[in-house]
Design a protein around this motif. Structure first.
Motif, PDB file in Angstrom:
ATOM      1  N   LYS A 143       0.849  -1.192   0.000  1.00  0.00           N
ATOM      2  CA  LYS A 143       0.000   0.000   0.000  1.00  0.00           C
ATOM      3  C   LYS A 143       0.883   1.239   0.000  1.00  0.00           C
ATOM      4  O   LYS A 143       2.118   1.146   0.136  1.00  0.00           O
ATOM      5  N   GLU A 144       0.288   2.399  -0.127  1.00  0.00           N
ATOM      6  CA  GLU A 144       1.045   3.640  -0.286  1.00  0.00           C
ATOM      7  C   GLU A 144       1.534   4.194   1.032  1.00  0.00           C
ATOM      8  O   GLU A 144       2.595   4.829   1.099  1.00  0.00           O
ATOM      9  N   GLN A 145       0.799   3.971   2.114  1.00  0.00           N
ATOM     10  CA  GLN A 145       1.180   4.526   3.406  1.00  0.00           C
ATOM     11  C   GLN A 145       1.143   3.442   4.486  1.00  0.00           C
ATOM     12  O   GLN A 145       0.324   2.518   4.427  1.00  0.00           O
ATOM     13  N   TYR A 146       2.056   3.584   5.462  1.00  0.00           N
ATOM     14  CA  TYR A 146       2.134   2.629   6.565  1.00  0.00           C
ATOM     15  C   TYR A 146       2.151   3.367   7.894  1.00  0.00           C
ATOM     16  O   TYR A 146       2.575   4.531   7.973  1.00  0.00           O
ATOM     17  N   ARG A 147       1.701   2.679   8.938  1.00  0.00           N
ATOM     18  CA  ARG A 147       1.738   3.238  10.285  1.00  0.00           C
ATOM     19  C   ARG A 147       3.102   2.959  10.930  1.00  0.00           C
ATOM     20  O   ARG A 147       3.833   2.061  10.493  1.00  0.00           O
ATOM     21  N   ILE A 148       3.432   3.689  11.961  1.00  0.00           N
ATOM     22  CA  ILE A 148       4.649   3.418  12.722  1.00  0.00           C
ATOM     23  C   ILE A 148       4.545   2.012  13.315  1.00  0.00           C
ATOM     24  O   ILE A 148       3.531   1.646  13.924  1.00  0.00           O
TER      25      ILE A 148
ATOM     26  N   PRO B 232      14.502  -2.725   4.503  1.00  0.00           N
ATOM     27  CA  PRO B 232      13.863  -2.388   5.778  1.00  0.00           C
ATOM     28  C   PRO B 232      12.513  -3.101   5.904  1.00  0.00           C
ATOM     29  O   PRO B 232      11.765  -3.230   4.922  1.00  0.00           O
ATOM     30  N   LYS B 233      12.223  -3.572   7.095  1.00  0.00           N
ATOM     31  CA  LYS B 233      10.954  -4.263   7.316  1.00  0.00           C
ATOM     32  C   LYS B 233       9.899  -3.355   7.935  1.00  0.00           C
ATOM     33  O   LYS B 233       8.708  -3.553   7.707  1.00  0.00           O
ATOM     34  N   VAL B 234      10.357  -2.393   8.741  1.00  0.00           N
ATOM     35  CA  VAL B 234       9.415  -1.589   9.498  1.00  0.00           C
ATOM     36  C   VAL B 234      10.099  -0.272   9.863  1.00  0.00           C
ATOM     37  O   VAL B 234      11.323  -0.207   9.975  1.00  0.00           O
ATOM     38  N   PHE B 235       9.303   0.787  10.010  1.00  0.00           N
ATOM     39  CA  PHE B 235       9.839   2.101  10.398  1.00  0.00           C
ATOM     40  C   PHE B 235       9.153   2.554  11.678  1.00  0.00           C
ATOM     41  O   PHE B 235       7.961   2.297  11.886  1.00  0.00           O
TER      42      PHE B 235
ATOM     43  N   ASP C 214       8.943  10.359   5.242  1.00  0.00           N
ATOM     44  CA  ASP C 214       9.149   9.705   3.959  1.00  0.00           C
ATOM     45  C   ASP C 214      10.509   9.026   3.949  1.00  0.00           C
ATOM     46  O   ASP C 214      11.518   9.604   4.373  1.00  0.00           O
ATOM     47  N   TYR C 215      10.527   7.794   3.421  1.00  0.00           N
ATOM     48  CA  TYR C 215      11.754   7.002   3.366  1.00  0.00           C
ATOM     49  C   TYR C 215      12.027   6.633   1.905  1.00  0.00           C
ATOM     50  O   TYR C 215      11.118   6.176   1.187  1.00  0.00           O
ATOM     51  N   GLN C 216      13.261   6.840   1.473  1.00  0.00           N
ATOM     52  CA  GLN C 216      13.663   6.487   0.115  1.00  0.00           C
ATOM     53  C   GLN C 216      14.247   5.072   0.130  1.00  0.00           C
ATOM     54  O   GLN C 216      15.311   4.837   0.714  1.00  0.00           O
ATOM     55  N   VAL C 217      13.532   4.147  -0.491  1.00  0.00           N
ATOM     56  CA  VAL C 217      13.964   2.751  -0.529  1.00  0.00           C
ATOM     57  C   VAL C 217      14.500   2.438  -1.925  1.00  0.00           C
ATOM     58  O   VAL C 217      13.839   2.729  -2.927  1.00  0.00           O
ATOM     59  N   THR C 218      15.702   1.874  -1.987  1.00  0.00           N
ATOM     60  CA  THR C 218      16.375   1.610  -3.261  1.00  0.00           C
ATOM     61  C   THR C 218      16.644   0.120  -3.420  1.00  0.00           C
ATOM     62  O   THR C 218      17.060  -0.560  -2.471  1.00  0.00           O
ATOM     63  N   LEU C 219      16.389  -0.366  -4.630  1.00  0.00           N
ATOM     64  CA  LEU C 219      16.742  -1.739  -5.000  1.00  0.00           C
ATOM     65  C   LEU C 219      17.668  -1.688  -6.206  1.00  0.00           C
ATOM     66  O   LEU C 219      17.324  -1.094  -7.231  1.00  0.00           O
ATOM     67  N   GLU C 220      18.839  -2.297  -6.089  1.00  0.00           N
ATOM     68  CA  GLU C 220      19.763  -2.425  -7.221  1.00  0.00           C
ATOM     69  C   GLU C 220      19.906  -3.896  -7.566  1.00  0.00           C
ATOM     70  O   GLU C 220      20.090  -4.732  -6.676  1.00  0.00           O
TER      71      GLU C 220
ATOM     72  N   THR D 283       2.980   7.308   8.335  1.00  0.00           N
ATOM     73  CA  THR D 283       2.147   8.309   9.006  1.00  0.00           C
ATOM     74  C   THR D 283       2.495   8.375  10.487  1.00  0.00           C
ATOM     75  O   THR D 283       3.289   7.595  11.005  1.00  0.00           O
ATOM     76  N   SER D 284       1.881   9.289  11.196  1.00  0.00           N
ATOM     77  CA  SER D 284       2.145   9.451  12.632  1.00  0.00           C
ATOM     78  C   SER D 284       1.341   8.483  13.488  1.00  0.00           C
ATOM     79  O   SER D 284       1.555   8.398  14.707  1.00  0.00           O
ATOM     80  N   GLU D 285       0.429   7.723  12.872  1.00  0.00           N
ATOM     81  CA  GLU D 285      -0.344   6.738  13.633  1.00  0.00           C
ATOM     82  C   GLU D 285       0.560   5.589  14.050  1.00  0.00           C
ATOM     83  O   GLU D 285       1.358   5.077  13.257  1.00  0.00           O
ATOM     84  N   VAL D 286       0.441   5.149  15.299  1.00  0.00           N
ATOM     85  CA  VAL D 286       1.320   4.113  15.830  1.00  0.00           C
ATOM     86  C   VAL D 286       0.581   2.774  15.897  1.00  0.00           C
ATOM     87  O   VAL D 286      -0.469   2.675  16.533  1.00  0.00           O
TER      88      VAL D 286
END
Length: 667
Positions: A244-249, A289-292, A297-303, A321-324
Motif C-alpha cells: 500500500k502507499e502509506q504505513y503506520r509506525i 527495511p521491514k518496518v519504520f 518519507d523514506y527512500q527505498v532503493t533496490l539495485e 504516518t504518525s499513527e502508531v
C-alpha cells in the motif's frame, strides 16, 4: 582417409569445444597412401613399392594379424618400448598409439579403444589385429579374397574452435583456436578463411570455414564451424512495489520484487534505504527495511545485477504516518525471530526484579584444558587419572609457528582391560576468530546432547594407549588458529588421560615418552572439577510481570573449585565454561518472551529450549548489554519450559534470562 567423425573426435580430444558451437567439417579427400598385403605372405606393397614384413600376414582364431613394427613403419610411425608399462608405442607428429600382448586395450593419446581380439607375440614380433590397426589409424580396410588393402590420407586437417562459449552480436570479440593437424609433420605455410569475423554484427547463425596448406603444397579439405550469435545482452530492470502507499509506525512493510532480466539471470539484489529530513540523510539501512518507527518519507532503493555485471537501480518513496501500530520495543518483542537479536535499554534490565534460585549439582567430572591457552611448543597440555563420566573442554590458540594436531590419549596402566566410551561431541574451528570457535563448538555439542548418540565403546588392554577422540585431530590447527571442543567420555575403571599437542604428521602415541607437561603461564584455566552439571527448578510464576534470572554472578551461581592434576594446586573454573546448566521453569505465563541479555561483555553460543536448538545469534553475537537474543515465546496458555546450555568459550558471564510479556497483536 580420415573421416569426418574422427576429425570431430580429435577436436574434442585436444581442446574442449564450446557447447554453443556446431562443427560441420568435412575431411574427405584423395587417398594419398595405399598398403596391400596378402595372407601368409611377408610382402607389402606400399604406393607401388615392395617391402618385406618381419612376419607374414597371419590368420589366428578367425582374425588377421600383421606385424606391428612393419605396418607402423609404413604409416610413418616411430617405434619404441615403455618398460614401465610394458607397452609397445607407435609415435607420429600427430598422435601416439600404445598396446601390449594379451590386452584388448589400445590407447590412442588419451582415448581408449577396445580391440575384439588381443595382440600376441610371434617369433619375437608383436602381432596386431589388422582391423584394430585400421580403426586406430583412421585408415580404410578393404578385402578381396586373401588380399587386403589399407588406404589413408596424408592431407592436413584445418580443425579449429571458436571462443568464448556465448557470443553476443556487436559486443563479443571472438578468438579462433587453432587445432589443425598434419599427419606428415609438415609445417603449415598458408591458410584460407571464409566467413571469419572478429565481431559478428547481427544475431543469427554464421558459418566459418578454413583450409590450411602444408609445406609440401597439400591443401586440407574445408573445415567449418557454425557460430550461434546471440542478441546483445540487455541490462536487468530493477522494480518493486509495496502493498500500500502509506504505513503506520511499527507496521511491517510488504515489498514485492518485480525485477526482471532478458536472460532471467539476476545474480544479486541489493536493498538500501534512507530517511531524509530537509535534504539531510539522518538514518540509513543497508538491507531491505521491514518496518519504520518514525513518521516521514523514506527512500527505498533496490539495485539488481545480472550475470554479465550490468546493473540497474530504482528508488521509491515509502510514507509512514504518525499513527502508531507498535512501538519499536513492542514490535521487537512480538516479531524478532527466535535466534535473532534486538536492541534494548541495557541499564533498565537492572530494574527488573531478580528471581532467587538454588542450584543442585551432581558428581559429574569435568576437565578444562585451557592453559596455556596459547600453545608455544609441543607437549602435554593436561593429564589426570580418572574414572567414570568425564566432560572434556579444550580451547587453545596455536602460536608454535607450524601446524599441529591435538589428541586425547587414554592409557591403561592397570593389569586388566578397561572399557571406555565416547558419546556427545562438538568442535569449532580451527578458525582465526575465537568467537566462531566458541560458538560453533557449543552449538554442535548441545545438538549432539539433544540427539543422544549411541556411545562408541573401546577396550583398552593393559599397557595400551589409544587415541580416544579422533574427531579432535581431524584437521590440523594452523598457526594463529583457535580450536574449541567439548567431548563426553565414560571409563569403567581408571585410565590416564593426556591432552597431547604435536606437529602434524607425528604419531602422538610414539611421541609420548619424549613429551613434557606444558607450563601454565597465563590467567586461563586447566584442571579437573566435580559437580559439573547444575540444575535449578523454579516454581515461581514467570512472565506475568517482568522478571530476570541471573547466571554466572559468582553469588547465587558460584564458580567451580577443583585442582590442577599436573601441579596439585587448587584451581577455580573462572567463567564456569564446560558446566552444563538445566533450568526447569514450571510456570511461564502465556504470551511471554524469553530472551538472554549479556551482562559481562559480549556473549555467543547456543541453548536447548524444550529440546530445540537455538543459536545466539543466528548471524552474529550479542555485543553487549544493549542487545537481547530471542530464545522462546510461550503460546496462549501457561507452559513449563526447560532450558539447557553451557557457557561458550570466548564469551563472558554473567548473563540474564529475561521473562517479559508481549503486547497484544494489532491489525
Amino acid at each position: 582417409m580420415k573421416s569426418l567423425k574422427w576429425l570431430l573426435v580429435l577436436s574434442l580430444f585436444f581442446v574442449p569445444v564450446s557447447g554453443a558451437l556446431s562443427d560441420t567439417a568435412s575431411a574427405e579427400g584423395a587417398a594419398a597412401n595405399q598398403l596391400t598385403v596378402q595372407l601368409d605372405s611377408k610382402t607389402m606393397i606400399h604406393n607401388g613399392n615392395s617391402y618385406l614384413s618381419v612376419q607374414p600376414l597371419t590368420l589366428k582364431n578367425g582374425s588377421t594379424f600383421i606385424a606391428f613394427r612393419s605396418v607402423a613403419d609404413r604409416f610413418g610411425y616411430k617405434i619404441s618400448y615403455d618398460a614401465k608399462t610394458k607397452e609397445s608405442v607407435a609415435t607420429s607428429s600427430a598422435e601416439e598409439i600404445r598396446l601390449k600382448p594379451g590386452s584388448l586395450i589400445i590407447k590412442r593419446g588419451k582415448e581408449v579403444l577396445k580391440a575384439p581380439v588381443a595382440p600376441f607375440a610371434m617369433n619375437g614380433s608383436l602381432m596386431v589385429p589388422l582391423r584394430t590397426w585400421s580403426i586406430a589409424t583412421d585408415s580404410k580396410l578393404t578385402l578381396s579374397g586373401k588380399t587386403m588393402t589399407l588406404t589413408w590420407s596424408n592431407l592436413p586437417t584445418a580443425t579449429f574452435a571458436v571462443s568464448p562459449e556465448k557470443i553476443y552480436a556487436g559486443e563479443t570479440v571472438v578468438t579462433y583456436i587453432d587445432r589443425a593437424t598434419s599427419p606428415t609433420g609438415q609445417p603449415f605455410v598458408d591458410e584460407r578463411w571464409d566467413g571469419k569475423m572478429d565481431v559478428f554484427p547481427e544475431p543469427g547463425s554464421y558459418t566459418v570455414t578454413r583450409q590450411v596448406q602444408d609445406a609440401s603444397g597439400e591443401w586440407s579439405e574445408p573445415y567449418s564451424v557454425t557460430v550461434e550469435v546471440l542478441a546483445p545482452n540487455m541490462p536487468p530492470v530493477a522494480d518493486f512495489k509495496t502493498e500500500k502507499e502509506q504505513y503506520r509506525i511499527g507496521e511491517e512493510v510488504l515489498f514485492t520484487d518485480l525485477s526482471y532480466d532478458d536472460e532471467n539471470a539476476i545474480v544479486k539484489r541489493t536493498w538500501s534505504a534512507e530517511q531524509i529530513v530537509n535534504g539531510v540523510v539522518i538514518k540509513t539501512w543497508k538491507n531491505q527495511p521491514k518496518v519504520f518507527f518514525e513518521a516521514g518519507d523514506y527512500q527505498v532503493t533496490l539495485e539488481v545485477q545480472d550475470a554479465h555485471g550490468l546493473t540497474h537501480m530504482v528508488t521509491k518513496t515509502v510514507t509512514v504516518t504518525s499513527e502508531v501500530l507498535y512501538t519499536e520495543d513492542q514490535y521487537n518483542r512480538l516479531f524478532t525471530k527466535v535466534g535473532d537479536k534486538f536492541t534494548i535499554n541495557g541499564a533498565s534490565v537492572l530494574d527488573i526484579p531478580a528471581v532467587p534460585y538454588k542450584l543442585q549439582s551432581d558428581m559429574a567430572q569435568f576437565v578444562r584444558s585451557n592453559s596455556p591457552e596459547i600453545f608455544i611448543n609441543e607437549g602435554i597440555a593436561y593429564e589426570d587419572q580418572l574414572t567414570g563420566p568425564i566432560r572434556f573442554l579444550y580451547h587453545n590458540f596455536n602460536s608454535i609457528g607450524y601446524p599441529v594436531k591435538m589428541y586425547l590419549i587414554a592409557t591403561n596402566n592397570s593389569n586388566t582391560t578397561v572399557n571406555v566410551n565416547t558419546s556427545s561431541f562438538g568442535i569449532g574451528g580451527p578458525d582465526p576468530f575465537v568467537e566462531n570457535t566458541g560458538k560453533l563448538s557449543t552449538v554442535r555439542y548441545l545438538k549432539s546432547l539433544a540427539e543422544n548418540p549411541t556411545p562408541k565403546w573401546t577396550a583398552i588392554k593393559p599397557g595400551q594407549s589409544v587415541n580416544l577422540m579422533p574427531e579432535l585431530s581431524k584437521f590440523p590447527i594452523k598457526p594463529n588458529q583457535v580450536i574449541s571442543a567439548y567431548g563426553d567420555v565414560y571409563a569403567e575403571q581408571e585410565l590416564q588421560f593426556r591432552v597431547v599437542v604435536v606437529a602434524e604428521g607425528k604419531d602422538p602415541i610414539k611421541e609420548l615418552p619424549s613429551l613434557s607437561i606444558m607450563d601454565r603461564y597465563d590467567i586461563h584455566v586447566r584442571g579437573t572439577f566435580n559437580s559439573a552439571n547444575r540444575s535449578m527448578e523454579i516454581n515461581e510464576p514467570l512472565g506475568y510481570e517482568d522478571k530476570r534470572i541471573v547466571l554466572g554472578d559468582t553469588k547465587l551461581d558460584s564458580y567451580l573449585v577443583g585442582y590442577d592434576a599436573t601441579s596439585g594446586k587448587n584451581e577455580i573454573n573462572v567463567g564456569n565454561f564446560g558446566v552444563v546448566y538445566t533450568m526447569k521453569l514450571n510456570h511461564v505465563a502465556p504470551n511471554t518472551l524469553i530472551t538472554v541479555n549479556p551482562r559481562g561483555g559480549h556473549y555467543t553460543g547456543a541453548f536447548l529450549v524444550n529440546g530445540e536448538l537455538v543459536t545466539v545469534t543466528n548471524n552474529s553475537i550479542l555485543q553487549d548489554n544493549t542487545q537481547a537474543g530471542v530464545l522462546y515465546r510461550t503460546g496462549d496458555t501457561e507452559e513449563s519450559v526447560e532450558i539447557v546450555f553451557t557457557p561458550a568459550s570466548g564469551s563472558n558471564l554473567p548473563i540474564a534470562m529475561l521473562f517479559q510479556q508481549m503486547p497484544p497483536l494489532k491489525y
